[in-house]
Design a protein around this motif. Structure first.
Motif, PDB file in Angstrom:
ATOM      1  N   HIS A 111      36.561  26.903 -38.826  1.00  0.00           N
ATOM      2  CA  HIS A 111      35.605  26.832 -37.717  1.00  0.00           C
ATOM      3  C   HIS A 111      35.205  25.368 -37.539  1.00  0.00           C
ATOM      4  O   HIS A 111      34.618  24.760 -38.427  1.00  0.00           O
ATOM      5  N   VAL A 112      35.588  24.833 -36.402  1.00  0.00           N
ATOM      6  CA  VAL A 112      35.333  23.414 -36.126  1.00  0.00           C
ATOM      7  C   VAL A 112      34.299  23.308 -35.013  1.00  0.00           C
ATOM      8  O   VAL A 112      34.189  24.188 -34.156  1.00  0.00           O
ATOM      9  N   PRO A 113      33.521  22.227 -35.022  1.00  0.00           N
ATOM     10  CA  PRO A 113      32.470  22.067 -34.006  1.00  0.00           C
ATOM     11  C   PRO A 113      33.033  21.571 -32.676  1.00  0.00           C
ATOM     12  O   PRO A 113      32.618  20.541 -32.151  1.00  0.00           O
ATOM     13  N   ILE A 114      34.002  22.315 -32.156  1.00  0.00           N
ATOM     14  CA  ILE A 114      34.634  21.959 -30.886  1.00  0.00           C
ATOM     15  C   ILE A 114      34.564  23.172 -29.971  1.00  0.00           C
ATOM     16  O   ILE A 114      34.932  24.282 -30.373  1.00  0.00           O
ATOM     17  N   GLU A 115      34.107  22.962 -28.773  1.00  0.00           N
ATOM     18  CA  GLU A 115      34.001  24.049 -27.806  1.00  0.00           C
ATOM     19  C   GLU A 115      35.388  24.480 -27.358  1.00  0.00           C
ATOM     20  O   GLU A 115      36.278  23.652 -27.131  1.00  0.00           O
ATOM     21  N   ALA A 116      35.619  25.780 -27.232  1.00  0.00           N
ATOM     22  CA  ALA A 116      36.885  26.312 -26.719  1.00  0.00           C
ATOM     23  C   ALA A 116      36.590  27.382 -25.686  1.00  0.00           C
ATOM     24  O   ALA A 116      35.831  28.315 -25.952  1.00  0.00           O
ATOM     25  N   GLU A 117      37.175  27.232 -24.516  1.00  0.00           N
ATOM     26  CA  GLU A 117      36.965  28.185 -23.432  1.00  0.00           C
ATOM     27  C   GLU A 117      38.155  29.127 -23.344  1.00  0.00           C
ATOM     28  O   GLU A 117      39.300  28.717 -23.517  1.00  0.00           O
ATOM     29  N   VAL A 118      37.889  30.405 -23.057  1.00  0.00           N
ATOM     30  CA  VAL A 118      38.931  31.419 -22.894  1.00  0.00           C
ATOM     31  C   VAL A 118      38.903  31.918 -21.459  1.00  0.00           C
ATOM     32  O   VAL A 118      37.836  32.232 -20.925  1.00  0.00           O
ATOM     33  N   ASN A 119      40.071  31.952 -20.814  1.00  0.00           N
ATOM     34  CA  ASN A 119      40.166  32.517 -19.474  1.00  0.00           C
ATOM     35  C   ASN A 119      41.573  33.043 -19.248  1.00  0.00           C
ATOM     36  O   ASN A 119      42.439  32.924 -20.121  1.00  0.00           O
ATOM     37  N   GLU A 120      41.823  33.616 -18.084  1.00  0.00           N
ATOM     38  CA  GLU A 120      43.114  34.238 -17.797  1.00  0.00           C
ATOM     39  C   GLU A 120      43.964  33.411 -16.846  1.00  0.00           C
ATOM     40  O   GLU A 120      44.974  33.889 -16.330  1.00  0.00           O
ATOM     41  N   THR A 121      43.595  32.170 -16.637  1.00  0.00           N
ATOM     42  CA  THR A 121      44.355  31.260 -15.782  1.00  0.00           C
ATOM     43  C   THR A 121      44.935  30.145 -16.637  1.00  0.00           C
ATOM     44  O   THR A 121      44.217  29.543 -17.448  1.00  0.00           O
ATOM     45  N   MET A 122      46.231  29.862 -16.467  1.00  0.00           N
ATOM     46  CA  MET A 122      46.841  28.798 -17.260  1.00  0.00           C
ATOM     47  C   MET A 122      46.176  27.465 -16.965  1.00  0.00           C
ATOM     48  O   MET A 122      46.113  27.027 -15.815  1.00  0.00           O
TER      49      MET A 122
END
Length: 236
Positions: A111-122
């Motif tokens: 677990h790193v302190p980096i934001e990661a966004e999840v979506n359904e568009t490449m």
């Protein structure tokens, strides 16, 4: 399903099925945009319904009519008669790709302190890293899929793709910007992809890595992935 119960060849095929498909008996013949071997090769799985030599003749004719190179994807358990026939025809042998898997509960993703966004568009970063043709081949899957993007200082630093298949989640196209390597973007992307898979009911993650890519293979094994199968291409 348990790791030993995964029909690897079928799962790989469903993830990247190719744009055009045909069959020689139960053998699957695929053609796409010429970028990935998976989507542009014959998977000689099961019974071709005729002698192996005759089946190979039909595959060769199909690719010749498509004006595509003739390529076979041979897994660990591919029929020995297929291997012998391709040897007889002097097909070239390509590099080995290992298929790795892990139960999600056994993964050791940091677990790193980096934001990661999840979506359904490449994301644009991934399309740029893959190139438009390879990106389009990856998007040809008929399975549910999603993407993750890691952000460092508000800018995309890494991205990846996940493809669902029952209780499996396949991890593909992991990419990090060269000037952001070593900062944890890959861990953030992988963590986001498998967390979303878990939320959707997945219990096992799998991926593919070329054996000659020591750096990536070693990283995935440190995270808890183990080899369950592998394949190599044979090219006329």
């Amino acid at each position: 399903m348990g790791l030993g119960m995964i029909d690897v060849a079928a799962v790989v095929d469903r993830a990247t099925p190719g744009v055009v498909r045909a069959f020689v008996g139960e053998w699957i013949v695929r053609s796409s945009l010429g970028e990935t071997g998976r989507a542009n090769s014959c998977a000689p799985i099961g019974d071709p319904g005729r002698a192996v030599a005759a089946a190979v003749d039909m595959v060769e004719t199909w690719y010749d009519e498509c004006d595509r190179p003739v390529m076979f994807q041979l897994f660990d358990d591919t029929d020995i008669d297929v291997r012998r026939e391709l040897d007889r025809r002097r097909y070239r042998t390509g590099a080995v790709t290992d298929v790795l898997a892990s139960a999600l509960d056994d993964l050791r993703v940091s677990h790193v302190p980096i934001e990661a966004e999840v979506n359904e568009t490449m994301p644009e970063l991934l399309r740029e890293q893959l190139g438009s043709a390879r990106a389009d081949e990856m998007r040809s899957t008929r399975q549910p899929c999603w993407y993750a993007v890691a952000l460092i200082d508000g800018e995309p630093a890494g991205a990846g793709l996940a493809i669902a298949d029952d209780d499996l989640v396949g991890v593909f196209a992991m990419r990090t910007r060269p000037d952001r390597e070593g900062l944890g973007a890959g861990s953030a992307v992988l963590g986001a992809l498998v967390d979303e898979g878990r939320r959707r009911g997945a219990t096992t993650a799998w991926l593919q890595v070329e054996r000659r890519n020591d750096r990536a293979g070693d990283w995935y094994r440190r995270l808890g992935f183990t080899r369950i199968s592998g394949y190599r291409y044979r090219v006329r």
